[in-house]
Scaffold this motif. Structure first.
Motif, PDB file in Angstrom:
ATOM      1  N   MET A  50      -7.487  -5.781   5.434  1.00 59.40           N
ATOM      2  CA  MET A  50      -6.354  -5.283   6.181  1.00 59.40           C
ATOM      3  C   MET A  50      -5.154  -6.204   6.037  1.00 59.40           C
ATOM      4  O   MET A  50      -4.057  -5.745   5.778  1.00 59.40           O
ATOM      5  N   ILE A  51      -5.360  -7.482   6.190  1.00 57.93           N
ATOM      6  CA  ILE A  51      -4.268  -8.444   6.039  1.00 57.93           C
ATOM      7  C   ILE A  51      -3.714  -8.389   4.625  1.00 57.93           C
ATOM      8  O   ILE A  51      -2.509  -8.443   4.429  1.00 57.93           O
ATOM      9  N   ALA A  52      -4.588  -8.298   3.639  1.00 55.75           N
ATOM     10  CA  ALA A  52      -4.135  -8.275   2.237  1.00 55.75           C
ATOM     11  C   ALA A  52      -3.186  -7.123   1.995  1.00 55.75           C
ATOM     12  O   ALA A  52      -2.166  -7.293   1.317  1.00 55.75           O
ATOM     13  N   SER A  53      -3.461  -5.951   2.548  1.00 52.53           N
ATOM     14  CA  SER A  53      -2.572  -4.810   2.318  1.00 52.53           C
ATOM     15  C   SER A  53      -1.220  -5.019   2.991  1.00 52.53           C
ATOM     16  O   SER A  53      -0.191  -4.623   2.450  1.00 52.53           O
ATOM     17  N   GLN A  54      -1.203  -5.673   4.143  1.00 51.54           N
ATOM     18  CA  GLN A  54       0.069  -5.968   4.807  1.00 51.54           C
ATOM     19  C   GLN A  54       0.885  -6.969   3.996  1.00 51.54           C
ATOM     20  O   GLN A  54       2.092  -6.822   3.846  1.00 51.54           O
ATOM     21  N   VAL A  55       0.228  -7.981   3.480  1.00 49.11           N
ATOM     22  CA  VAL A  55       0.917  -8.981   2.666  1.00 49.11           C
ATOM     23  C   VAL A  55       1.410  -8.343   1.372  1.00 49.11           C
ATOM     24  O   VAL A  55       2.539  -8.579   0.943  1.00 49.11           O
ATOM     25  N   GLU A  56       0.574  -7.511   0.751  1.00 52.13           N
ATOM     26  CA  GLU A  56       0.984  -6.816  -0.475  1.00 52.13           C
ATOM     27  C   GLU A  56       2.204  -5.938  -0.232  1.00 52.13           C
ATOM     28  O   GLU A  56       3.139  -5.930  -1.037  1.00 52.13           O
ATOM     29  N   GLY A  57       2.201  -5.206   0.874  1.00 47.54           N
ATOM     30  CA  GLY A  57       3.345  -4.358   1.203  1.00 47.54           C
ATOM     31  C   GLY A  57       4.609  -5.162   1.419  1.00 47.54           C
ATOM     32  O   GLY A  57       5.679  -4.807   0.912  1.00 47.54           O
ATOM     33  N   ALA A  58       4.500  -6.256   2.153  1.00 45.22           N
ATOM     34  CA  ALA A  58       5.661  -7.103   2.409  1.00 45.22           C
ATOM     35  C   ALA A  58       6.174  -7.733   1.121  1.00 45.22           C
ATOM     36  O   ALA A  58       7.383  -7.803   0.888  1.00 45.22           O
ATOM     37  N   ALA A  59       5.260  -8.186   0.271  1.00 44.80           N
ATOM     38  CA  ALA A  59       5.658  -8.791  -1.004  1.00 44.80           C
ATOM     39  C   ALA A  59       6.388  -7.763  -1.865  1.00 44.80           C
ATOM     40  O   ALA A  59       7.414  -8.071  -2.492  1.00 44.80           O
ATOM     41  N   GLY A  60       5.870  -6.548  -1.905  1.00 43.53           N
ATOM     42  CA  GLY A  60       6.523  -5.492  -2.670  1.00 43.53           C
ATOM     43  C   GLY A  60       7.925  -5.203  -2.162  1.00 43.53           C
ATOM     44  O   GLY A  60       8.865  -5.049  -2.945  1.00 43.53           O
TER      45      GLY A  60
END
Length: 107
Positions: A1-11
């Motif tokens: 879950m955290i990884a997807s939030q970080v991925e979204g923010a990075a994008g």
């Protein structure tokens, strides 16, 4: 879950992101100067944060290291501070600040 939030923010911030699950791979990327920010999830079982930080600190251009974990795991958070992480925070704090952290440390 955290990884997807970080991925979204990075994008959204236009920051390249690479998720690695190996201390050795991370150390190689740091040695090659490919890393400016390391996010360490203290929730991984068997993670030796001191060993991980030590492998990163020898990089020619040491990246910023932010460790995060459940706020109820005070011992893990304190171990990350003692290991030399630049910032240590709860998962909730990371999620609330991820955009600002990415901009501050990577742009």
């Amino acid at each position: 879950m955290i990884a997807s939030q970080v991925e979204g923010a990075a994008g959204q911030c236009g920051v390249p992101l690479k998720i690695v699950a190996s201390t050795e791979v991370l150390a190689q990327k740091c040695q090659a100067g490919e890393v400016t920010l390391v996010l360490i999830d203290l929730g991984f079982a068997g993670l030796e944060v001191k060993e991980l930080v030590s492998s990163i600190e020898v990089a020619p251009a040491r990246p910023t290291i932010i460790a995060f974990g459940p706020h109820v795991h005070a011992n893990r958070l304190e171990a990350a501070r003692a290991a030399g992480c630049d910032e240590v925070m709860s998962r909730g704090a990371l999620c609330a600040q991820i955009d600002a952290l990415l901009r501050r440390y990577t742009l």
